[in-house]
Design a protein around this motif. Structure first.
Motif, short mmCIF file in Angstrom:
data_model
loop_
_atom_site.label_atom_id
_atom_site.label_comp_id
_atom_site.label_asym_id
_atom_site.label_seq_id
_atom_site.Cartn_x
_atom_site.Cartn_y
_atom_site.Cartn_z
N VAL A 12 0.89 -1.16 0.00
CA VAL A 12 0.00 0.00 0.00
C VAL A 12 0.93 1.20 0.00
O VAL A 12 1.58 1.50 1.00
CB VAL A 12 -0.94 0.00 1.22
CG1 VAL A 12 -1.75 1.28 1.27
CG2 VAL A 12 -1.84 -1.22 1.19
N GLY A 13 1.04 1.85 -1.15
CA GLY A 13 2.04 2.90 -1.36
C GLY A 13 1.94 4.05 -0.39
O GLY A 13 0.87 4.40 0.09
N SER A 46 -3.21 1.92 -6.24
CA SER A 46 -3.25 2.60 -7.54
C SER A 46 -3.26 1.62 -8.72
O SER A 46 -3.60 2.01 -9.83
CB SER A 46 -2.09 3.59 -7.68
OG SER A 46 -0.86 2.92 -7.67
N GLU A 47 -2.91 0.36 -8.46
CA GLU A 47 -2.91 -0.65 -9.53
C GLU A 47 -3.57 -1.94 -9.03
O GLU A 47 -2.94 -3.00 -9.02
CB GLU A 47 -1.48 -0.92 -9.99
CG GLU A 47 -0.80 0.35 -10.53
CD GLU A 47 0.54 0.06 -11.15
OE1 GLU A 47 0.54 -0.51 -12.25
OE2 GLU A 47 1.55 0.39 -10.53
N PRO A 48 -4.85 -1.85 -8.64
CA PRO A 48 -5.52 -3.03 -8.09
C PRO A 48 -5.64 -4.18 -9.08
O PRO A 48 -5.66 -5.34 -8.67
CB PRO A 48 -6.88 -2.50 -7.65
CG PRO A 48 -7.09 -1.26 -8.46
CD PRO A 48 -5.73 -0.69 -8.68
N ALA A 49 -5.72 -3.87 -10.37
CA ALA A 49 -5.85 -4.95 -11.36
C ALA A 49 -4.60 -5.83 -11.39
O ALA A 49 -4.69 -7.05 -11.55
CB ALA A 49 -6.11 -4.36 -12.75
N LEU A 50 -3.42 -5.22 -11.21
CA LEU A 50 -2.18 -6.01 -11.18
C LEU A 50 -2.15 -6.91 -9.95
O LEU A 50 -1.76 -8.08 -10.03
CB LEU A 50 -0.95 -5.10 -11.17
CG LEU A 50 -0.64 -4.36 -12.47
CD1 LEU A 50 0.57 -3.44 -12.27
CD2 LEU A 50 -0.38 -5.34 -13.59
N ALA A 51 -2.56 -6.37 -8.82
CA ALA A 51 -2.60 -7.16 -7.59
C ALA A 51 -3.61 -8.30 -7.73
O ALA A 51 -3.33 -9.45 -7.34
CB ALA A 51 -2.94 -6.28 -6.40
#
Length: 103
Positions: A12-13, A46-51
């Motif tokens: 979580v950045g 910011s990049e939930p699709a990658l996760a």
């Protein structure tokens, strides 16, 4: 020549937790690979699709891509030595263990 150490870390950045996760990886890279590393930091907010595509359910999650065998470590290790051990890079000294984080 391919990099000797490649890891994706899901965090979580902007959090202290994320900073510590990345710092531990950089320490492992510097100590065991002379900095010959590619560390990709993926912010799950910011990049939930990658996760989601990687099946990440909690942070931090470390995905070791190289050297083989691939490994996934979930959670915050106590130290860089513990992380290196969990990634199968070094044997764990008897006094090191997973437990409460140093303050």
């Amino acid at each position: 020549m391919p990099l000797r150490f490649r890891v994706n870390v899901y965090v979580v950045g902007g959090s202290n937790h994320a900073s510590r996760a990345v710092a531990l990886l950089r320490d492992v890279a510097d100590t065991h690979f002379g900095g010959d590393a590619e560390i990709t930091v993926i912010d799950v907010t910011s990049e939930p699709a990658l996760a989601d595509a990687a099946g990440v359910i909690t942070t931090p999650t470390y995905d070791l891509l190289a050297p083989l065998p691939r490994r996934r470590i979930i959670g915050m290790p106590r130290s860089a030595d513990v992380l290196a051990h969990e990634l199968l890079l070094i044997p764990l000294p008897p006094q090191a263990h997973r437990g409460p984080h140093p303050s």
